[in-house]
Design a protein around this motif. Structure first.
Motif, PDB file in Angstrom:
ATOM      1  N   ALA A  98      -1.597  -3.955  11.401  1.00  0.00           N
ATOM      2  CA  ALA A  98      -2.444  -4.153  10.226  1.00  0.00           C
ATOM      3  C   ALA A  98      -3.815  -4.622  10.715  1.00  0.00           C
ATOM      4  O   ALA A  98      -4.299  -4.134  11.721  1.00  0.00           O
ATOM      5  CB  ALA A  98      -1.805  -5.135   9.245  1.00  0.00           C
ATOM      6  N   THR A 109      -3.130  -0.278   7.103  1.00  0.00           N
ATOM      7  CA  THR A 109      -1.850  -0.547   7.742  1.00  0.00           C
ATOM      8  C   THR A 109      -1.409   0.721   8.446  1.00  0.00           C
ATOM      9  O   THR A 109      -1.669   1.822   7.954  1.00  0.00           O
ATOM     10  CB  THR A 109      -0.786  -0.956   6.697  1.00  0.00           C
ATOM     11  OG1 THR A 109      -1.298  -2.007   5.872  1.00  0.00           O
ATOM     12  CG2 THR A 109       0.491  -1.430   7.372  1.00  0.00           C
ATOM     13  N   GLN A 132      -0.224 -11.170  15.014  1.00  0.00           N
ATOM     14  CA  GLN A 132       0.496 -10.480  13.951  1.00  0.00           C
ATOM     15  C   GLN A 132       1.993 -10.423  14.266  1.00  0.00           C
ATOM     16  O   GLN A 132       2.836 -10.624  13.379  1.00  0.00           O
ATOM     17  CB  GLN A 132      -0.041  -9.053  13.775  1.00  0.00           C
ATOM     18  CG  GLN A 132      -1.463  -8.974  13.262  1.00  0.00           C
ATOM     19  CD  GLN A 132      -1.902  -7.536  13.024  1.00  0.00           C
ATOM     20  OE1 GLN A 132      -1.142  -6.721  12.521  1.00  0.00           O
ATOM     21  NE2 GLN A 132      -3.137  -7.226  13.402  1.00  0.00           N
ATOM     22  N   PHE A 162       1.673  -6.322   6.983  1.00  0.00           N
ATOM     23  CA  PHE A 162       2.333  -6.115   8.268  1.00  0.00           C
ATOM     24  C   PHE A 162       3.831  -6.377   8.142  1.00  0.00           C
ATOM     25  O   PHE A 162       4.661  -5.583   8.611  1.00  0.00           O
ATOM     26  CB  PHE A 162       1.721  -7.049   9.319  1.00  0.00           C
ATOM     27  CG  PHE A 162       2.188  -6.800  10.726  1.00  0.00           C
ATOM     28  CD1 PHE A 162       1.409  -6.098  11.620  1.00  0.00           C
ATOM     29  CD2 PHE A 162       3.421  -7.269  11.158  1.00  0.00           C
ATOM     30  CE1 PHE A 162       1.836  -5.862  12.918  1.00  0.00           C
ATOM     31  CE2 PHE A 162       3.861  -7.043  12.449  1.00  0.00           C
ATOM     32  CZ  PHE A 162       3.067  -6.338  13.338  1.00  0.00           C
TER      33      PHE A 162
END
Length: 333
Positions: free
Chosen positions: A187, A3, A195, A221
């Motif tokens: 991420a 991440t 995302q 995320f």
């Protein structure tokens, strides 16, 4: 796996309100992987000549460059630069993305092997804008290498001390660039634009579902986006670093959560925080209680200086400011 968060200590990370542009600009990232990464830290000086495809020097798309900037990098398996920052305050992270498509090698295009892509960017560019212009203008093709026993398929996150940001993914062999200060969180799977959509389902991010606590990529995320947006403002660099570590730790994957069936879920092996304003690079191993950091302002990156290494795996007792503890590399690059 992995991440990344970009945050400013006096700015805003809420995507709807723009990205980091004030105070200390910091990047935090976690490295999640299926086995120990044998990572060491390296100091690389200016004036170093490198090949883009050293494994296949006869590749017609092989190109050379000379490092304009000195850098500090994390070398996965002691050879592949997967994260780092240069003396201009330009930072690059490599994260896993199983969907990446580098394509069959097209020797009419300049090619660069995975191990050297991040180093090339850190060597040659001082801002995100400069790097994005070169990546897209030259139509550079990334060449896959294995990392350990896994394909090194991934995407790149770029940041600079002005708070600029870019996410670079590879589809059908071409670079797809998302370039904007508002792109502060990243991420793994799925593709970056997906995302951004997935996070909108959660409370505090535009939706009504509870904030997820799992280790899947969309869960991490969402937590990174939510908690980085809640960080209080501070003008204290030490506090800013602590705030960033608090969020990137929250988006990490504990031991025991690895899933062999789903390659995007692996244990967090280490974390870094780069203060691009102060030019300070922190490294934290999840198998050691110690945090170490490097002051780039105290390093001599002059041409002709040797590459320096610090083995944070075999020597886990390093702690605090380790700028003066690096030693010349024992083996040629």
């Amino acid at each position: 796996m992995c991440t990344r968060i970009l945050w400013s200590s006096l700015g805003s990370t809420r995507m709807a309100h723009g990205g980091p542009d004030k105070g200390n600009v910091l990047v935090g990232r976690s490295m999640d992987w299926y086995q120990d990464t044998e990572t060491i830290l390296a100091v690389r000086p200016r004036g170093e000549e490198r090949w883009s495809t050293p494994s296949t020097p006869d590749d017609p798309g092989n190109f050379t460059w000379t490092s304009e900037y000195g850098s500090v990098v994390a070398l996965m398996y002691r050879k592949a630069a997967v994260d780092g920052v240069n003396e201009a305050g330009f930072q690059v992270s490599g994260l896993y993305l199983s969907e990446s498509e580098y394509g069959e090698r097209d020797t009419s295009r300049p090619g660069i092997e995975l191990y050297w892509a991040i180093q090339w960017l850190l060597d040659c560019f001082g801002t995100v804008d400069e790097a994005v212009t070169e990546i897209t203008g030259r139509n550079v093709q990334l060449i896959e290498d294995d990392l350990g026993e896994k394909p090194g398929t991934g995407h790149l996150a770029l940041a600079d001390r002005n708070g600029d940001s870019a996410i670079v993914e590879f589809r059908d062999g071409k670079a797809v660039v998302h370039h904007d200060k508002k792109y502060t969180v990243m991420a793994n799977s799925p593709w970056f634009e997906d995302q951004l959509e997935l996070q909108k389902r959660y409370e505090g991010l535009g939706g009504d579902q509870p904030l997820p606590g799992g280790v899947d990529s969309p869960d991490r995320f969402a937590r990174a986006a939510y908690y980085s947006a809640q960080l209080p403002a501070t003008s204290d660099a030490r506090e800013a670093t602590a705030y960033m570590f608090s969020v990137i730790r929250n988006a990490s994957a504990p031991f025991g959560t690895a899933d062999e069936v789903r390659p995007n879920i692996s244990t967090t092996r280490w974390r870094t925080v780069a203060d691009l304003t102060e030019r300070r690079y922190f490294y934290e191993s999840t198998t050691s209680p110690n945090v170490v950091w490097v002051e780039l302002s105290q390093l001599d990156f002059s041409k002709g200086r040797p590459e320096l290494h610090l083995d944070v795996v075999a020597e886990p007792d390093h702690v605090g400011n380790v700028t003066g503890e690096f030693t010349p590399a024992r083996a040629p690059r």
